[in-house]
Design a protein around this motif. Structure first.
Motif, PDB file in Angstrom:
ATOM      1  N   GLN A 559       0.825  -1.204   0.000  1.00 48.22           N
ATOM      2  CA  GLN A 559       0.000   0.000   0.000  1.00 48.22           C
ATOM      3  C   GLN A 559       0.863   1.259   0.000  1.00 48.22           C
ATOM      4  O   GLN A 559       0.509   2.267  -0.628  1.00 48.22           O
ATOM      5  CB  GLN A 559      -0.950  -0.009   1.208  1.00 48.22           C
ATOM      6  N   GLN A 560       1.998   1.213   0.685  1.00 46.46           N
ATOM      7  CA  GLN A 560       2.923   2.343   0.646  1.00 46.46           C
ATOM      8  C   GLN A 560       3.468   2.538  -0.763  1.00 46.46           C
ATOM      9  O   GLN A 560       3.625   3.668  -1.244  1.00 46.46           O
ATOM     10  CB  GLN A 560       4.086   2.119   1.621  1.00 46.46           C
ATOM     11  N   VAL A 561       3.780   1.431  -1.426  1.00 49.33           N
ATOM     12  CA  VAL A 561       4.304   1.497  -2.788  1.00 49.33           C
ATOM     13  C   VAL A 561       3.238   2.035  -3.740  1.00 49.33           C
ATOM     14  O   VAL A 561       3.495   2.946  -4.543  1.00 49.33           O
ATOM     15  CB  VAL A 561       4.787   0.105  -3.252  1.00 49.33           C
ATOM     16  N   ALA A 562       2.053   1.482  -3.659  1.00 45.91           N
ATOM     17  CA  ALA A 562       0.976   1.899  -4.562  1.00 45.91           C
ATOM     18  C   ALA A 562       0.652   3.382  -4.393  1.00 45.91           C
ATOM     19  O   ALA A 562       0.290   4.067  -5.367  1.00 45.91           O
ATOM     20  CB  ALA A 562      -0.270   1.058  -4.302  1.00 45.91           C
ATOM     21  N   ALA A 563       0.804   3.876  -3.177  1.00 40.54           N
ATOM     22  CA  ALA A 563       0.503   5.288  -2.918  1.00 40.54           C
ATOM     23  C   ALA A 563       1.463   6.231  -3.636  1.00 40.54           C
ATOM     24  O   ALA A 563       1.185   7.435  -3.755  1.00 40.54           O
ATOM     25  CB  ALA A 563       0.540   5.551  -1.411  1.00 40.54           C
ATOM     26  N   LEU A 564       2.592   5.716  -4.124  1.00 39.95           N
ATOM     27  CA  LEU A 564       3.556   6.555  -4.842  1.00 39.95           C
ATOM     28  C   LEU A 564       3.108   6.846  -6.274  1.00 39.95           C
ATOM     29  O   LEU A 564       3.638   7.752  -6.916  1.00 39.95           O
ATOM     30  CB  LEU A 564       4.930   5.877  -4.867  1.00 39.95           C
ATOM     31  N   SER A 565       2.160   6.080  -6.779  1.00 42.37           N
ATOM     32  CA  SER A 565       1.675   6.284  -8.143  1.00 42.37           C
ATOM     33  C   SER A 565       1.136   7.706  -8.304  1.00 42.37           C
ATOM     34  O   SER A 565       0.277   8.141  -7.536  1.00 42.37           O
ATOM     35  CB  SER A 565       0.575   5.273  -8.475  1.00 42.37           C
TER      36      SER A 565
END
Length: 572
Positions: A559-565
């Protein structure tokens, strides 16, 4: 903890002083105003970056960041400060290796000058730097690489004093425009180390012959020849063994910047990749719904975070170094060979996801796939730096000494020690504090606990089935041992920085999930080596571990990674 990845849109390094923050923001704003389209067009056409160097001159960027306080004539903001230098190196890498390269080669070119007792040369360098000049480091040669023992740059004494220098240098960045080039050579009349000389030349002198740019790139990586170049006494920087030490100590300073360049490249590529993949639908599903895609992104994220943690902590050790505390001599080659190699792995993981997109000419990612390969191969190959790291292994693992804690070094101080490191010898006498202390502080983190078992096993390897005399001469075998050892050191500094930065425990656990798998892979590699003994093979298989899996933790990190999109896209 604040944002883990550098984001130009929100970047504000409040730990730095006002002028450093202003210059870093000005640098970011210059690139963003220039825009992605122009940046890519310049890269594709291989145009020399005159506009960037004009910006450097106008803002006195390099002059402020690369002039030691002792040579600053009282200027309040000029100093050599590794913390802010690392920040600038990351910013330049983020926008393009070619811009970072102009900075990096200037660092190297200045090293022998700032280390010299030649006050006149130092004054000349400070004045040129203030005027916006870049510098060059004339060490490597086409036939010998950076083998300083075999230099063919020869200085011939003249009857009226001084020398004439003749010979060729190869792979010398900034050689087309450098205000001063620090050149390594040897005297024609003196054998052995006593004959070494470091001297300064002007790239615009008639006896300096620029042969060509040896790479097809915006950066100018020159081949040049000196033909009876007149070397005056005021041009001599170092003689004898001190010249040899100046070469190695300069590389100690310069090689550190390679890690932050790798980090910057990885971060920019990460934003492009996650934004592309997270908004793409294939076979009726968002690309990032596929488990293997999420796994690749989480691995790339964990590796990038680890790169930053290790490098940030290594700065503290370098800035705190003294003649009695030279632990940086282990950590610096690891920043160079391990962090840059991790950068390659990050780009490969991302490229496996975005596939053909990574070839497109209008992406930063295309540049990243090329540039990330260069950094492990500069300032000594991975293999050369691994061989260096191995020299410290017995002392590090088995002979801990007491040291006061190393503080976080965000102070606006001048790192004068960088230019008085002393003789480049005695590596086997360097001692370290107990590496286990950092691991014990995070024993409750599942994958830190698993990795600690593997690290303890490496100590037993050295006592129960250490390499024999023949294996000690087998560099192919020893390099695998070096990789195992490097992982232990890497983990230590990652943990120390995680504590200082207040890193999220989920992310830390995921980082060590990666390190457990990497240690296991190296153990399997050791098992397969032709010269490994049965005892070593048993040890290797006994230390293959599966990471502690936790689906909920993985999902939280994802979720932290996806939030970078979509959080950063360079201005067009």
């Amino acid at each position: 903890m604040s944002e883990l990845l550098f984001n130009p849109s929100t970047y504000d390094p409040t730990h730095l002083d006002v002028e450093s923050r202003r210059l870093l923001r000005a640098t970011i704003d210059w690139f963003e105003a220039r825009g992605k389209d122009q940046l890519i067009a310049d890269d594709l056409s291989g145009v020399w970056y005159t506009e960037f160097l004009d910006f450097v001159r106008r803002e006195k960027l390099f002059a402020t960041f690369q002039t030691p306080a002792a040579e600053a004539d009282g200027h309040p903001d000029k100093r050599w400060d590794a913390t802010r230098n690392a920040a600038l190196s990351e910013v330049l890498g983020f926008y393009g290796l070619q811009y970072w390269y102009a900075w990096q080669v200037t660092v190297l070119g200045l090293g022998p000058i700032w280390m010299s007792e030649n006050a006149d040369a130092r004054r000349r360098a400070a004045a040129l730097l203030d005027d916006g000049a870049v510098f060059a480091f004339g060490l490597s040669e086409k036939s010998h690489g950076a083998d300083v023992y075999s230099t063919d740059m020869v200085l011939t004494p003249q009857p009226d004093g001084g020398f004439t220098a003749s010979g060729e240098k190869y792979y010398i960045g900034n050689g087309n425009v450098a205000g001063m080039v620090s050149v390594f050579g040897r005297r024609a009349d003196v054998e052995g180390p006593d004959g070494y000389v470091f001297f300064a030349v002007d790239s615009q002198h008639p006896a300096f012959h620029l042969v060509k740019n040896v790479v097809p790139s915006q950066m100018f990586v020159s081949a040049f020849e000196l033909r009876d170049y007149p070397v005056r006494e005021v041009d001599v920087l170092h003689t004898g063994p001190e010249a040899f030490s100046a070469a190695l100590n300069t590389v100690n300073v310069g090689k550190f910047n390679l890690c932050t360049a790798s980090i910057g490249i990885s971060e920019h590529a990460f934003y492009e990749a996650i934004t592309h993949a997270h908004n793409r639908v294939l076979y009726g599903h968002p690309v990032t719904d596929f488990p293997h895609v999420r796994a690749g992104f989480v691995d790339a994220y964990a590796r990038t975070v680890a790169m930053k943690l290790f490098s940030d902590r290594a700065v503290d050790y370098f800035r705190t170094a003294t003649p009695e505390d030279r632990r940086y001599l282990l950590f610096n080659p690891i920043t160079k060979m391990k962090v840059t190699s991790e950068g390659e792995r990050v780009i490969d993981l991302l490229w496996d996801v975005i596939a053909a997109k990574g070839f497109e000419k209008d992406t930063y990612f295309r540049m990243a796939t090329r540039d990330i390969r260069a950094l492990p191969k500069l300032e000594g190959t991975v293999q050369v730096n691994l061989a260096l790291v191995l020299k410290f292994m017995p002392s590090y693992l088995r002979n801990p000494q007491d040291y006061p804690p190393v503080p976080q070094r965000h102070d606006a101080g001048d790192d004068a020690f960088f230019f008085r490191q002393g003789p480049a010898r005695g590596l086997g006498k360097v001692t370290f504090h107990d590496w286990r202390t950092a691991y014990q502080g995070f024993a409750e983190v599942p994958n830190v606990a698993v990795f600690t078992e593997q690290a303890d096993g490496l100590v037993r390897f050295l006592t129960e089935c250490a390499p024999d005399a023949e294996q000690a001469k087998d560099l192919d075998f020893q390099l695998v041992v070096g990789q195992l050892f490097t992982l232990v050191v890497y983990g230590q500094l990652v943990l120390e920085q995680a504590e200082l930065a207040g890193l999220d425990r989920d992310v830390l656990d995921q980082v060590f999930d990666v390190l457990v798998r990497d240690f296991s892979a190296c153990a399997v590699q050791l098992h397969g080596k032709a010269s490994s003994t049965e005892a070593q093979q048993r040890w290797a298989l006994a230390h293959v571990r599966k990471p502690a899996t936790d689906t909920a933790r993985f999902d939280r990190v994802w979720q932290q990674v996806a939030a970078l999109s979509g959080t950063y896209e360079m201005n067009e």
